[in-house]
Design a protein around this motif. Structure first.
Motif, PDB file in Angstrom:
ATOM      1  N   VAL A  43      13.612  10.187   1.069  1.00 54.75           N
ATOM      2  CA  VAL A  43      12.218  10.069   1.495  1.00 54.75           C
ATOM      3  C   VAL A  43      12.585   9.679   3.063  1.00 54.75           C
ATOM      4  CG1 VAL A  43      10.176   8.583   1.609  1.00 54.75           C
ATOM      5  CG2 VAL A  43      11.331   9.219  -0.605  1.00 54.75           C
ATOM      6  N   VAL A  44      12.334  10.451   3.954  1.00 54.78           N
ATOM      7  CA  VAL A  44      12.705  10.503   5.510  1.00 54.78           C
ATOM      8  C   VAL A  44      11.439  10.417   6.342  1.00 54.78           C
ATOM      9  CG1 VAL A  44      14.940  11.144   4.788  1.00 54.78           C
ATOM     10  CG2 VAL A  44      13.232  12.604   5.662  1.00 54.78           C
ATOM     11  N   SER A  45      11.667   9.751   7.495  1.00 59.07           N
ATOM     12  CA  SER A  45      10.540   9.954   8.561  1.00 59.07           C
ATOM     13  C   SER A  45      10.226  11.587   8.750  1.00 59.07           C
ATOM     14  CB  SER A  45      10.929   9.289   9.734  1.00 59.07           C
ATOM     15  OG  SER A  45      10.017   9.619  10.833  1.00 59.07           O
ATOM     16  N   LEU A  67       6.862  16.813   0.341  1.00 53.12           N
ATOM     17  CA  LEU A  67       5.577  16.313   0.465  1.00 53.12           C
ATOM     18  C   LEU A  67       5.328  15.267   1.312  1.00 53.12           C
ATOM     19  CD1 LEU A  67       2.785  17.247  -1.261  1.00 53.12           C
ATOM     20  CD2 LEU A  67       3.195  15.186  -2.664  1.00 53.12           C
ATOM     21  N   SER A  68       4.374  15.305   2.156  1.00 53.74           N
ATOM     22  CA  SER A  68       4.106  14.298   3.138  1.00 53.74           C
ATOM     23  C   SER A  68       3.190  13.116   2.540  1.00 53.74           C
ATOM     24  CB  SER A  68       3.291  14.847   4.151  1.00 53.74           C
ATOM     25  OG  SER A  68       4.144  15.997   4.817  1.00 53.74           O
ATOM     26  N   LEU A  69       3.742  11.970   3.156  1.00 51.70           N
ATOM     27  CA  LEU A  69       2.886  10.624   2.873  1.00 51.70           C
ATOM     28  C   LEU A  69       3.230   9.691   3.893  1.00 51.70           C
ATOM     29  CD1 LEU A  69       1.488   8.851   0.867  1.00 51.70           C
ATOM     30  CD2 LEU A  69       3.869   7.899  -0.105  1.00 51.70           C
ATOM     31  N   ALA A  70       1.994   9.271   4.749  1.00 47.89           N
ATOM     32  CA  ALA A  70       1.983   8.427   5.815  1.00 47.89           C
ATOM     33  C   ALA A  70       3.279   8.387   6.748  1.00 47.89           C
ATOM     34  CB  ALA A  70       2.061   7.024   4.901  1.00 47.89           C
ATOM     35  N   GLY A  71       3.448   9.551   7.262  1.00 49.32           N
ATOM     36  CA  GLY A  71       4.595   9.985   8.235  1.00 49.32           C
ATOM     37  C   GLY A  71       6.048   9.742   7.709  1.00 49.32           C
ATOM     38  N   TYR A  72       6.063  10.094   6.222  1.00 50.44           N
ATOM     39  CA  TYR A  72       7.377  10.225   5.612  1.00 50.44           C
ATOM     40  C   TYR A  72       7.204  11.530   4.795  1.00 50.44           C
ATOM     41  CZ  TYR A  72       8.711   5.313   6.603  1.00 50.44           C
ATOM     42  OH  TYR A  72       8.958   4.135   7.265  1.00 50.44           O
ATOM     43  N   ARG A 126       0.733  -1.189  -0.066  1.00 53.38           N
ATOM     44  CA  ARG A 126      -0.096   0.124   0.105  1.00 53.38           C
ATOM     45  C   ARG A 126       0.775   1.080  -0.106  1.00 53.38           C
ATOM     46  NH1 ARG A 126      -2.900  -2.876   3.785  1.00 53.38           N
ATOM     47  NH2 ARG A 126      -2.078  -1.645   5.499  1.00 53.38           N
ATOM     48  N   PHE A 127       1.846   1.086   0.595  1.00 56.12           N
ATOM     49  CA  PHE A 127       2.595   2.495   0.886  1.00 56.12           C
ATOM     50  C   PHE A 127       3.576   2.876  -0.392  1.00 56.12           C
ATOM     51  CE2 PHE A 127       6.918   4.391   1.616  1.00 56.12           C
ATOM     52  CZ  PHE A 127       6.690   5.625   2.104  1.00 56.12           C
ATOM     53  N   PHE A 128       4.138   1.847  -1.073  1.00 53.19           N
ATOM     54  CA  PHE A 128       4.801   1.768  -2.318  1.00 53.19           C
ATOM     55  C   PHE A 128       3.810   2.164  -3.456  1.00 53.19           C
ATOM     56  CE2 PHE A 128       8.307  -0.145   0.108  1.00 53.19           C
ATOM     57  CZ  PHE A 128       9.076   0.746  -0.033  1.00 53.19           C
ATOM     58  N   ARG A 129       2.394   1.713  -3.485  1.00 51.22           N
ATOM     59  CA  ARG A 129       1.507   1.945  -4.444  1.00 51.22           C
ATOM     60  C   ARG A 129       1.189   3.666  -4.176  1.00 51.22           C
ATOM     61  NH1 ARG A 129      -1.202  -2.070  -7.290  1.00 51.22           N
ATOM     62  NH2 ARG A 129      -0.840  -4.047  -6.338  1.00 51.22           N
ATOM     63  N   ALA A 130       1.143   4.012  -2.880  1.00 57.23           N
ATOM     64  CA  ALA A 130       0.698   5.462  -2.571  1.00 57.23           C
ATOM     65  C   ALA A 130       1.899   6.462  -3.052  1.00 57.23           C
ATOM     66  CB  ALA A 130       0.506   5.493  -1.390  1.00 57.23           C
ATOM     67  N   LEU A 131       3.291   5.907  -2.767  1.00 58.53           N
ATOM     68  CA  LEU A 131       4.386   6.747  -3.108  1.00 58.53           C
ATOM     69  C   LEU A 131       4.405   6.781  -4.709  1.00 58.53           C
ATOM     70  CD1 LEU A 131       7.008   7.894  -1.865  1.00 58.53           C
ATOM     71  CD2 LEU A 131       8.011   5.572  -2.501  1.00 58.53           C
ATOM     72  N   ASN A 132       4.177   5.893  -5.433  1.00 56.30           N
ATOM     73  CA  ASN A 132       4.117   5.969  -6.941  1.00 56.30           C
ATOM     74  C   ASN A 132       3.075   7.109  -7.264  1.00 56.30           C
ATOM     75  OD1 ASN A 132       4.940   5.339  -9.673  1.00 56.30           O
ATOM     76  ND2 ASN A 132       3.091   4.225  -9.586  1.00 56.30           N
ATOM     77  N   ALA A 133       1.914   6.860  -6.765  1.00 56.95           N
ATOM     78  CA  ALA A 133       0.893   7.908  -6.902  1.00 56.95           C
ATOM     79  C   ALA A 133       1.293   9.607  -6.643  1.00 56.95           C
ATOM     80  CB  ALA A 133      -0.374   7.723  -6.354  1.00 56.95           C
TER      81      ALA A 133
END
Length: 99
Positions: free
Chosen positions: A84-86, A63-68, A31-38
């Motif tokens: 891509v960092v926390s 740009l934020s994504l799921a805590g990163y 899910r994370f890597f699919r969202a990252l690609n989006a």
């Protein structure tokens, strides 16, 4: 044509994140890597949609994504994914260390 390029530091970040998900939850990792690609596709289309971090480094955006936070810069033909960092990291100190 706009595109994105992933630099070597971001590639290493992805590997560490993938290792974490491999140990904890493959489903969540997928899910994370699919969202990252989006998000990358979003940034190619709307490169200024991220927050400016020019006080840390010239032309740095994030740009934020799921805590990163996906850090990138805009180039002539798209964007370059830098890191891509926390989102919990001290960003100024992090970029000072990674110089």
């Amino acid at each position: 044509m706009s595109r994105y390029v992933i630099n070597i530091f971001a590639s290493r970040d992805f590997n560490k994140i993938a290792d974490y998900f491999a140990e904890n939850s493959l489903e969540a990792g997928d899910r994370f890597f699919r969202a990252l690609n989006a998000r990358w596709q979003q940034l190619v289309t709307f490169p200024n949609s991220g927050k400016g971090y020019g006080t840390i480094r010239l032309n740095l955006r994030g740009l934020s994504l799921a805590g990163y936070v996906i850090f990138y810069r805009i180039s002539d033909d798209g964007i370059e994914i830098l890191r891509v960092v926390s989102g919990r990291r001290d960003f100024p100190a992090f970029f000072e260390e990674s110089n």
